[in-house]
Design a protein around this motif. Sequence first.
Motif, short mmCIF file in Angstrom:
data_model
loop_
_atom_site.label_atom_id
_atom_site.label_comp_id
_atom_site.label_asym_id
_atom_site.label_seq_id
_atom_site.Cartn_x
_atom_site.Cartn_y
_atom_site.Cartn_z
N LEU A 298 -13.68 73.52 11.31
CA LEU A 298 -13.57 72.13 10.87
C LEU A 298 -12.15 71.56 10.90
N ILE A 299 -11.16 72.41 10.68
CA ILE A 299 -9.80 71.92 10.46
C ILE A 299 -9.02 71.91 11.76
N GLU A 300 -8.31 70.80 12.03
CA GLU A 300 -7.49 70.66 13.22
C GLU A 300 -6.07 70.25 12.82
N VAL A 301 -5.13 70.55 13.69
CA VAL A 301 -3.75 70.11 13.47
C VAL A 301 -3.72 68.59 13.36
N GLY A 302 -3.02 68.08 12.37
CA GLY A 302 -2.95 66.64 12.11
C GLY A 302 -3.90 66.18 11.02
N ASP A 303 -4.88 67.02 10.67
CA ASP A 303 -5.78 66.67 9.56
C ASP A 303 -5.03 66.70 8.23
N GLN A 304 -5.64 66.12 7.21
CA GLN A 304 -5.08 66.18 5.86
C GLN A 304 -6.03 66.92 4.94
N VAL A 305 -5.43 67.72 4.07
CA VAL A 305 -6.20 68.44 3.06
C VAL A 305 -5.61 68.11 1.69
N ALA A 306 -6.42 68.32 0.67
CA ALA A 306 -5.99 68.07 -0.70
C ALA A 306 -6.20 69.32 -1.52
N LEU A 307 -5.24 69.62 -2.39
CA LEU A 307 -5.31 70.78 -3.27
C LEU A 307 -5.75 70.34 -4.66
N PHE A 308 -6.76 71.00 -5.19
CA PHE A 308 -7.27 70.72 -6.53
C PHE A 308 -7.25 72.02 -7.35
N ASN A 309 -7.22 71.87 -8.68
CA ASN A 309 -7.40 73.00 -9.58
C ASN A 309 -8.24 72.56 -10.76
N GLU A 310 -9.37 73.22 -10.95
CA GLU A 310 -10.31 72.87 -12.02
C GLU A 310 -10.64 71.38 -11.98
N GLY A 311 -10.79 70.84 -10.78
CA GLY A 311 -11.15 69.43 -10.61
C GLY A 311 -9.98 68.47 -10.68
N LYS A 312 -8.78 68.98 -11.00
CA LYS A 312 -7.60 68.12 -11.10
C LYS A 312 -6.88 68.07 -9.76
N PHE A 313 -6.66 66.85 -9.26
CA PHE A 313 -5.96 66.66 -7.98
C PHE A 313 -4.49 66.99 -8.13
N LEU A 314 -3.96 67.82 -7.21
CA LEU A 314 -2.56 68.22 -7.26
C LEU A 314 -1.70 67.54 -6.21
N ASN A 315 -2.14 67.58 -4.92
CA ASN A 315 -1.31 66.96 -3.89
C ASN A 315 -2.05 66.91 -2.55
N TYR A 316 -1.56 66.03 -1.67
CA TYR A 316 -2.04 65.95 -0.29
C TYR A 316 -1.11 66.77 0.61
N TYR A 317 -1.68 67.30 1.71
CA TYR A 317 -0.89 68.04 2.69
C TYR A 317 -1.38 67.70 4.10
N VAL A 318 -0.44 67.70 5.05
CA VAL A 318 -0.76 67.47 6.45
C VAL A 318 -0.76 68.82 7.17
N VAL A 319 -1.79 69.09 7.96
CA VAL A 319 -1.87 70.34 8.71
C VAL A 319 -0.91 70.24 9.90
N ILE A 320 0.10 71.10 9.91
CA ILE A 320 1.15 71.03 10.92
C ILE A 320 0.92 72.05 12.03
#
Length: 327
Positions: free
Chosen positions: A52-74
């Motif tokens: 599913l994941i390709e270079v240039g996509d964006q992912v988000a990190l969560f912990n226990e449902g709490k949003f932490l940050n966005y990241y770009v797949v490099i």
Amino acid sequence: MHQILLMKNGKKQNVTQLIGSLAWSSNIDALGEELSFNYAYNDSQFFKKWDLIEVGDQVALFNEGKFLNYYVVITDAMNGRFGKSFTCFDRSWYLNKNETVIQFKKAAASQAIAKLLDKFGVKHQIASMPTLITKIYKEELVSDIIADILEQVYQETKQRYRVEMNKGILTIQKMSDLVINPISRLSDNTYAFPVTDTISNPSRERSIEEMKNKVIVVSEDEKSTKVFAEASDPKSISKYGQLTDVVTVDKKNASQARNIAANTLSEMNKMGETISCEMIGHDEIRAGRILNMNEPVTGIVGKYLIKSASHTVNNGIHKVSVELEAV
């Protein structure tokens, strides 16, 4: 539990079940946080729907449902026929990759940085910094311009600021305000405890390698040797020998030369102390934060700046390794 969501084509998809080891890190000397993870993969046609994941996509990190940050797949890396690994950076990565031309004329530092970020459509939240900036920047990275402005602020005010991407917003805050006391618990029915009580593998190193006990502020004009100001510590010189740092300034900042000399001496006229240790992981532990420590065996007691933080999550166990500096 930490989770990774793929943000693609206007949809969110939880891909946590396809991810093995997860790690993220931050460093006081770098703009941006790095995220990396291993991803289940094989080259059979039956697995294509999970690729599913390709270079240039964006992912988000969560912990226990709490949003932490966005990241770009490099980058992505294949590990033979089975398995992939991905390296991502938060959205401040773009500031390290874009050059620009911009001029400031007696603009407050915070307003200058806001103007710069507005050129690139970056949302921001910036602490007030009245230091006046007058300078032309050409063919320089946005991140380097921000760093240069903050260095001018420091030379005048002796105040350090932390720049980081927080949930898609570039924030600049006084580092002295970023004191944290992370609390954790092993389960819902156990007592909460300070994460700093779980220190393991501590080490401590002290050095005068980077010490300076005399500062000379001079003109940046290559044709001039004019000295605007000097500051020194005779007691330190007597004990450790003379260690001189030369700071160059332009004519516009010559009036601030005494402050610059005094502030630089105050910053550099001390023994360097580097601490490293491990502890139970906590999402608040990031580079630029200040921790209250109390580890008497190695003498790690007092306030310490987090210079780097490296988090890992393996089999549901969250740990963090930190490098600290006494403040």
